[in-house]
Scaffold this active site. Sequence first.
Site, mmCIF file in Angstrom:
data_model
loop_
_atom_site.group_PDB
_atom_site.id
_atom_site.type_symbol
_atom_site.label_atom_id
_atom_site.label_comp_id
_atom_site.label_asym_id
_atom_site.label_seq_id
_atom_site.Cartn_x
_atom_site.Cartn_y
_atom_site.Cartn_z
ATOM 1 N N LEU A 1 0.835 -1.212 0.002
ATOM 2 C CA LEU A 1 -0.194 0.036 -0.050
ATOM 3 C C LEU A 1 0.847 1.213 -0.028
ATOM 4 O O LEU A 1 0.629 2.142 -0.955
ATOM 5 C CB LEU A 1 -0.930 0.144 1.096
ATOM 6 C CG LEU A 1 -1.913 1.187 1.374
ATOM 7 C CD1 LEU A 1 -2.777 1.309 0.329
ATOM 8 C CD2 LEU A 1 -2.677 1.132 2.837
ATOM 9 N N GLY B 1 -5.258 -5.787 10.618
ATOM 10 C CA GLY B 1 -3.492 -5.323 10.923
ATOM 11 C C GLY B 1 -3.513 -4.502 12.083
ATOM 12 O O GLY B 1 -2.355 -4.894 12.980
ATOM 13 N N GLY C 1 22.100 0.462 33.581
ATOM 14 C CA GLY C 1 22.877 0.515 32.707
ATOM 15 C C GLY C 1 22.827 -1.063 31.990
ATOM 16 O O GLY C 1 23.065 -1.205 30.690
ATOM 17 N N GLU D 1 0.970 0.866 10.017
ATOM 18 C CA GLU D 1 -0.263 0.752 10.097
ATOM 19 C C GLU D 1 -1.322 1.871 10.356
ATOM 20 O O GLU D 1 -2.301 1.484 11.358
ATOM 21 C CB GLU D 1 -0.579 -0.524 10.823
ATOM 22 C CG GLU D 1 0.245 -1.699 10.199
ATOM 23 C CD GLU D 1 -0.385 -3.102 9.946
ATOM 24 O OE1 GLU D 1 -1.542 -3.177 10.351
ATOM 25 O OE2 GLU D 1 0.488 -4.142 10.094
HETATM 26 N N1 COS Z 1 -13.460 -0.793 6.064
HETATM 27 C C1 COS Z 1 -14.159 -0.642 4.977
HETATM 28 N N2 COS Z 1 -14.133 0.512 4.177
HETATM 29 C C2 COS Z 1 -13.726 1.564 4.802
HETATM 30 C C3 COS Z 1 -13.264 1.517 6.169
HETATM 31 C C4 COS Z 1 -12.911 0.159 6.826
HETATM 32 N N3 COS Z 1 -12.491 0.427 8.046
HETATM 33 N N4 COS Z 1 -12.670 2.774 6.446
HETATM 34 C C5 COS Z 1 -13.189 3.558 5.411
HETATM 35 N N5 COS Z 1 -13.683 2.718 4.499
HETATM 36 C C6 COS Z 1 -14.466 3.445 3.262
HETATM 37 C C7 COS Z 1 -15.546 4.292 3.474
HETATM 38 O O1 COS Z 1 -16.626 3.658 3.635
HETATM 39 C C8 COS Z 1 -15.319 5.220 2.226
HETATM 40 O O2 COS Z 1 -16.196 4.552 1.210
HETATM 41 P P1 COS Z 1 -17.081 5.411 0.278
HETATM 42 O O3 COS Z 1 -16.010 5.844 -0.732
HETATM 43 O O4 COS Z 1 -18.065 4.350 -0.428
HETATM 44 O O5 COS Z 1 -17.651 6.594 0.893
HETATM 45 C C9 COS Z 1 -14.066 5.140 1.932
HETATM 46 O O6 COS Z 1 -13.407 3.992 2.230
HETATM 47 C C10 COS Z 1 -13.094 6.221 2.314
HETATM 48 O O7 COS Z 1 -13.204 6.352 3.681
HETATM 49 P P2 COS Z 1 -12.531 7.669 4.449
HETATM 50 O O8 COS Z 1 -13.720 8.793 4.041
HETATM 51 O O9 COS Z 1 -12.578 7.217 5.987
HETATM 52 O O10 COS Z 1 -11.330 7.980 4.060
HETATM 53 P P3 COS Z 1 -10.403 9.145 4.258
HETATM 54 O O11 COS Z 1 -9.858 9.561 3.294
HETATM 55 O O12 COS Z 1 -11.178 10.263 4.903
HETATM 56 O O13 COS Z 1 -9.663 8.790 5.412
HETATM 57 C C11 COS Z 1 -7.655 7.403 6.496
HETATM 58 C C12 COS Z 1 -8.792 7.572 5.287
HETATM 59 C C13 COS Z 1 -6.919 8.726 6.515
HETATM 60 C C14 COS Z 1 -8.225 7.223 7.590
HETATM 61 C C15 COS Z 1 -7.097 6.476 5.735
HETATM 62 O O14 COS Z 1 -6.238 7.056 4.377
HETATM 63 C C16 COS Z 1 -5.753 5.638 6.728
HETATM 64 O O15 COS Z 1 -6.285 5.087 7.463
HETATM 65 N N6 COS Z 1 -4.638 6.314 6.288
HETATM 66 C C17 COS Z 1 -3.389 5.642 7.204
HETATM 67 C C18 COS Z 1 -2.884 4.685 6.154
HETATM 68 C C19 COS Z 1 -2.227 3.610 6.817
HETATM 69 O O16 COS Z 1 -2.478 2.928 7.721
HETATM 70 N N7 COS Z 1 -1.042 3.304 6.242
HETATM 71 C C20 COS Z 1 -0.115 2.417 6.748
HETATM 72 C C21 COS Z 1 -0.070 1.096 6.006
HETATM 73 S S1 COS Z 1 1.068 0.398 6.704
HETATM 74 S S2 COS Z 1 0.629 -1.451 6.099
#
Ligand code: COS
Length: 386
Positions: A125, A242, A340, A363
């Site tokens: 991702l 995760g 230490g 994550e």
């Molecule tokens: N399960 C299934 N679908 C989900 C979900 C979940 N847990 N959370 C969100 N969605 C869906 C929403 O329902 C929404 O769907 P629609 O497009 O149909 O409306 C869509 O995904 C977008 O969701 P959301 O509005 O929450 O997205 P945002 O862009 O506002 O926020 C965040 C997203 C910032 C929360 C997200 O990008 C995130 O978690 N970022 C961190 C990424 C991360 O953890 N990276 C580390 C990877 S290491 S493996």
Amino acid sequence: MDFDLTDEQQLIRETARDFTDKEIVERSRENARNHHFDLELVRKLAAQGYLGAIVPQEYGGAGLDYVSYGLIVEEIGRGDSAVRTVVSVQTSLVCSAILKWGTEEQKHHYLPKLCSGEWLGCFGLTEPESGSDAASLRTRATRTDSGWVLNGSKMWISMGNHAKVALIFAQTDPELAHRGLACFLVDTDQEGFQPQEIEHKMGLQASDTASIALEDVHVGEGDMLGEIGDGFKVAMSALDSGRYSVAAGCVGICAGCVDESVRYATEREQFGRPIASFQLIQSMIADMVLKADASRLLVWRAGFLKDKGRPNTLETSIAKLHATEAAQECANTAIQIHGGAGYVDDHPVERYFRDVRVTTLYEGTSQIQKLIIGRAKTGINAFVPA
Ligand code: COS
């Protein structure tokens, strides 16, 4: 919620504890020193059923509930976070995504090989320019006559050098933003899939971490989880599993810090008595016990909701936020108690301290978890300023 574990859960926990003490703890210091990704240990994890604990038996998994999975991950996390990373990535990020979004054919094709450890998987991702803002990823998927071709790059990918199958998230149409993303099942045995080991990490020395260049990587028409546009949801739902796994592993770090500190403080003498008899040492131990217990209960609540099939994204974020921050504080405190002696790798607390640092980053950072919690409580999205 019943706080008594079932007989089966208690047995699963004791078995995981024994396995950790006999197989993992024994090797952890040398593996970290030698930066050794221990494939022999991966095979042992698989033989124990720890690479697919939540996968139903019909697909080769152990068919366990999430609370039991959390108990296993806690024990392994106490032993070695690098080993715990293998379990978390393989089980939560890869298997859970295939289980939730895969067709029957995909499930029967991939899951038995992943659960048996014949194949490792990775979760592609994050990119050099896309971390917290996961939807902004730039890897492009372009249609061909026979499927898709992928071009781009991925960053910080656990097991990227060893995986046989990679879940690669790519954009099919930039104008659609997160609704254009798709998740592809990529065979890593092709020239265009070019992983490279990331060196000089602060911790997780025994974990495999890669950057991956994708140059004209081919994917067949059917090698997608869900539909075009489902990619973001595939990623977020996998992260629900995760983040739970990371949180459970951090409960293990908290518990390990308590065990090691109690052991050291009752043996080490100063001023003619064990340092455990000093109130300031007991205060530090009590703080760690509190953090371990609170984190564990939050993990159990999230697991309980998952087992009931109820929404749990919020509760998982709360558990992840609390457990990872708590584990960092416990690792710091445990070194303080060791003095230490905690500054070299004779005791596991030195490794806990280095390994735990990444858990509030990957994550989803602690800040992302707070914004998820804040949005859920206020109804206001603070991710992107208006
Ligand atoms: N399960 C299934 N679908 C989900 C979900 C979940 N847990 N959370 C969100 N969605 C869906 C929403 O329902 C929404 O769907 P629609 O497009 O149909 O409306 C869509 O995904 C977008 O969701 P959301 O509005 O929450 O997205 P945002 O862009 O506002 O926020 C965040 C997203 C910032 C929360 C997200 O990008 C995130 O978690 N970022 C961190 C990424 C991360 O953890 N990276 C580390 C990877 S290491 S493996």
